[in-house]
Motif scaffolding. Sequence first.
Motif, short mmCIF file in Angstrom:
data_model
loop_
_atom_site.label_atom_id
_atom_site.label_comp_id
_atom_site.label_asym_id
_atom_site.label_seq_id
_atom_site.Cartn_x
_atom_site.Cartn_y
_atom_site.Cartn_z
N ILE A 172 -5.38 -11.93 -8.74
CA ILE A 172 -4.29 -11.40 -8.79
C ILE A 172 -2.98 -9.73 -8.81
O ILE A 172 -4.20 -9.19 -8.97
N PHE A 173 -2.36 -10.47 -7.66
CA PHE A 173 -1.80 -9.09 -6.97
C PHE A 173 -0.13 -9.24 -7.11
O PHE A 173 0.68 -9.99 -7.42
N ASN A 174 0.11 -8.21 -5.84
CA ASN A 174 1.80 -8.34 -6.35
C ASN A 174 2.53 -8.39 -4.52
O ASN A 174 1.54 -8.21 -3.83
N VAL A 175 3.42 -8.19 -4.57
CA VAL A 175 3.92 -7.65 -2.55
C VAL A 175 3.63 -6.01 -2.26
O VAL A 175 3.57 -7.03 -0.67
N ALA A 176 3.12 -5.23 -2.51
CA ALA A 176 3.20 -4.54 -2.09
C ALA A 176 0.97 -4.18 -1.80
O ALA A 176 1.70 -4.43 -0.97
N ASP A 177 0.82 -5.06 -2.70
CA ASP A 177 -0.17 -5.02 -2.08
C ASP A 177 -0.93 -5.86 -0.92
O ASP A 177 -1.65 -5.47 -0.21
N THR A 178 0.32 -7.03 -1.22
CA THR A 178 0.32 -8.24 0.23
C THR A 178 0.78 -7.29 1.16
O THR A 178 -0.14 -7.57 2.93
N ALA A 179 1.64 -6.42 1.49
CA ALA A 179 2.10 -5.45 3.03
C ALA A 179 0.47 -4.45 3.20
O ALA A 179 0.42 -3.92 4.47
N ILE A 180 0.24 -3.48 1.64
CA ILE A 180 -1.29 -2.63 2.73
C ILE A 180 -2.44 -4.01 2.96
O ILE A 180 -2.84 -3.35 4.11
N SER A 181 -2.67 -5.44 2.41
CA SER A 181 -3.70 -6.17 3.19
C SER A 181 -3.15 -6.50 4.51
O SER A 181 -4.15 -6.17 5.41
N ILE A 182 -1.29 -6.53 4.95
CA ILE A 182 -1.61 -7.54 5.60
C ILE A 182 -1.57 -6.33 7.39
O ILE A 182 -2.40 -6.37 8.39
N GLY A 183 -1.20 -4.76 6.92
CA GLY A 183 -0.94 -3.64 7.15
C GLY A 183 -2.46 -3.77 7.97
O GLY A 183 -2.54 -3.56 9.21
N VAL A 184 -3.42 -3.25 7.05
CA VAL A 184 -4.97 -3.37 7.07
C VAL A 184 -5.41 -4.41 7.98
O VAL A 184 -6.27 -3.78 9.30
N GLY A 185 -4.56 -5.68 8.10
CA GLY A 185 -5.58 -6.50 9.11
C GLY A 185 -5.13 -6.90 10.64
O GLY A 185 -5.53 -6.95 11.10
N LEU A 186 -3.67 -6.18 10.57
CA LEU A 186 -3.08 -5.94 11.91
C LEU A 186 -4.03 -4.72 12.96
O LEU A 186 -4.10 -5.08 13.58
N LEU A 187 -4.84 -3.78 11.42
CA LEU A 187 -5.69 -2.88 12.48
C LEU A 187 -6.45 -2.85 12.83
O LEU A 187 -7.18 -2.57 13.34
N VAL A 188 -6.84 -3.98 12.21
CA VAL A 188 -8.87 -4.96 12.17
C VAL A 188 -8.61 -5.80 13.66
O VAL A 188 -9.28 -5.13 14.39
N ILE A 189 -7.73 -6.33 13.48
CA ILE A 189 -7.25 -7.41 14.17
C ILE A 189 -7.09 -7.17 16.17
O ILE A 189 -7.47 -7.70 17.13
N PHE A 190 -6.09 -6.17 15.86
CA PHE A 190 -5.58 -6.15 16.67
C PHE A 190 -5.82 -4.11 17.24
O PHE A 190 -5.06 -3.65 18.02
N ASN A 191 -7.20 -3.79 17.12
CA ASN A 191 -7.20 -2.51 17.21
C ASN A 191 -7.68 -2.49 18.31
O ASN A 191 -7.39 -1.27 18.36
N LYS A 192 -7.82 -2.85 19.86
CA LYS A 192 -7.58 -1.94 20.54
C LYS A 192 -6.44 -2.03 20.96
O LYS A 192 -6.41 -1.01 21.47
#
Length: 199
Positions: A172-192
Motif C-alpha cells: 500500500i503506497f501513495n502518490v509520492a512513492d509512485t513518483a519515486i518509483s517512476i523516476g527510478v524506473g526511467l533511470l533504469v530503462i533509459f540509462n544510456k
Amino acid sequence: MPLKKSIILIILILAIDQISKIYIKTNFLYGEEVVVFDWFKIHFIENNGMAWGAEFGGRAGKLFLTIFRLCAITGIGYWLYKSIKNQAHTVLIIAVSLIFAGAMGNIIDSVFYGVIFNTPYNEVATLFPEKPYGELFFGKVVDMLYFPIWSGDLPSWIPFWGGKPFTFFNAIFNVADTAISIGVGLLVIFNKKAFPKED
C-alpha cells in the motif's frame, strides 16, 4: 528541459500527493477501504518508518530516518540543479524531478503531520487540531493506493510458500512513492540516455 518546467512538474506532483493525503486523512477512518475495482482499492494506513512499513530504533530511529531524508533531499536537489545547469538529457531531468518531488512529499508527512493532525479513536482526523498526535519530525506517512491484482493460494509445488495464501501486489503506497518509483524506473530503462558515455 529548463528549470521552470522542472519546478512545475515538482509542484504538480507535490500538490496531488498532499491533497490526496490530506483528503484521506480527514475523510477516512484508519483502515477504511473503498473498492474502486477488484484490483484497485483505496485503503488508508500510515507508515511510521521506512519503505514497506519497516521500522527500526524506536523514536531515535524515526528521528534519524527523518534527518537522513532531509539530507538525501538536499543531495537530490543539488543533483537536479547540476543536471539542468549542464543541460543533461530530458529523461534524466524528468526522472530526478520525480524522485525529488516524491521524496519531498514523504518528508512533509514525516516532519509536519505529527503537529498538524490528531488521531481520534473511531473518528476521522482533524487538520490543525488543538492537540496533535505527535511532534515535529515524528509524523507518520499516509498511504492509500492498494492494487491487490491477484489473491489466492499458491500451488503446492512452489518451495517454502506452496499452498499458502498470497496476494500480488500487496504493498500500500501513495502518490509520492509512485513518483519515486517512476523516476527510478526511467533511470533504469533509459540509462544510456540519462547517463551517456563521454567520447
